[in-house]
Design an enzyme around this catalytic site. Structure first.
Site, PDB file in Angstrom:
ATOM      1  N   GLY A  46       2.517  -0.173  -7.595  1.00 23.45           N
ATOM      2  CA  GLY A  46       2.847   0.635  -8.763  1.00 23.45           C
ATOM      3  C   GLY A  46       1.997   1.892  -8.782  1.00 23.45           C
ATOM      4  CD  GLN A  51      -2.471   5.225 -10.779  1.00 22.55           C
ATOM      5  OE1 GLN A  51      -1.339   4.767 -10.868  1.00 22.55           O
ATOM      6  NE2 GLN A  51      -3.431   4.638 -10.089  1.00 22.55           N
ATOM      7  CB  CYS A  95      -6.191   0.354 -10.392  1.00 21.08           C
ATOM      8  SG  CYS A  95      -5.528   1.924 -10.973  1.00 21.08           S
ATOM      9  CG  LEU A  96      -2.694   2.415  -5.536  1.00 24.96           C
ATOM     10  CD1 LEU A  96      -1.389   3.166  -5.289  1.00 24.96           C
ATOM     11  CD2 LEU A  96      -3.211   1.814  -4.231  1.00 24.96           C
ATOM     12  CG  HIS A 137      -1.969  -1.846 -13.892  1.00 31.41           C
ATOM     13  ND1 HIS A 137      -3.135  -2.441 -13.480  1.00 31.41           N
ATOM     14  CD2 HIS A 137      -1.993  -0.581 -13.391  1.00 31.41           C
ATOM     15  CE1 HIS A 137      -3.844  -1.559 -12.775  1.00 31.41           C
ATOM     16  NE2 HIS A 137      -3.166  -0.430 -12.695  1.00 31.41           N
ATOM     17  CD  GLU A 138       1.253   1.138 -12.153  1.00 30.84           C
ATOM     18  OE1 GLU A 138       0.795   2.268 -12.356  1.00 30.84           O
ATOM     19  OE2 GLU A 138       0.707   0.327 -11.376  1.00 30.84           O
ATOM     20  CG  HIS A 141      -2.340   4.031 -14.935  1.00 27.98           C
ATOM     21  ND1 HIS A 141      -3.635   4.416 -14.731  1.00 27.98           N
ATOM     22  CD2 HIS A 141      -2.101   3.043 -14.025  1.00 27.98           C
ATOM     23  CE1 HIS A 141      -4.165   3.685 -13.741  1.00 27.98           C
ATOM     24  NE2 HIS A 141      -3.246   2.847 -13.305  1.00 27.98           N
TER      25      HIS A 141
HETATM   26 NI    NI Z   1      -3.444   1.419 -11.749  1.00 26.96          NI
END
Ligand code: NI
Length: 173
Positions: A46, A51, A95-96, A137-138, A141
């Site tokens: 995701g 991000q 998380c990226l 989660h997304e 963000h």
């Molecule tokens: Ni994340």
């Protein structure tokens, strides 16, 4: 399509609230396609627009992980959780924007989400399992919330310090 650089926590842009998307332009579709490519390249399941430093309410996800299974890329503009189950689920999240750090987070086990897809169509679907965790989660963000915000302060500070160190090392490299 272009792979975009992913912001690493801590970064003020990861703490901002993203703006709803009003008109689906070709630029926004290209952005969504770039985000999918960036996510697959990372690799991740995701990615949210903040991000990559874009404060639009846009997320992409694909939680199909089994090798050889058909991918299911989803592009969601203005995604909203419209129903959450009382049942909770605990997943070890990552998380990226917080590479190589994982922690258990409890969230509603099932959610119903409404969004606008790449063609501008209004969609609604229920998600469970990993998909439910990932979509929540997304969407977080888009509201400036990271999974570490659910952790105890000490653990969150420890992860943040590691990320500051990682960023210093990357800046020197
Ligand atoms: Ni994340």
């Amino acid at each position: 399509m272009t792979i975009r650089p992913i912001l690493i926590h801590p970064d003020p842009r990861l703490k901002k609230t993203a703006e709803p998307v009003s008109d689906l332009s070709d630029a926004l579709r290209t952005l969504a396609d770039d985000m999918l490519e960036t996510m697959y390249d990372a690799p991740g399941i995701g990615l949210a627009a903040p991000q990559i430093g874009v404060l639009d309410r846009l997320i992409v996800l694909d939680c199909v992980k089994e090798e050889g299974a058909t991918p299911r890329p989803l592009i969601m503009f203005n995604p909203e959780v419209i129903e959450s189950s009382d049942d909770k689920n605990v997943y070890e999240e990552g998380c990226l924007s917080i590479p190589d750090q994982y922690a258990e987070v409890e969230r509603p086990a099932e959610v119903r989400v409404r969004w606008i897809d790449r063609d501008g169509k209004l969609c609604e679907e229920g998600f469970d399992g990993l998909w439910a965790t990932c979509v929540q989660h997304e969407i977080d963000h888009l509201n400036g919330t990271l999974f570490i915000d659910y952790l105890k302060p000490l653990k969150r500070q420890m992860i943040t310090r590691r990320m500051q160190k990682l960023k210093r090392e990357r800046a020197r490299a």
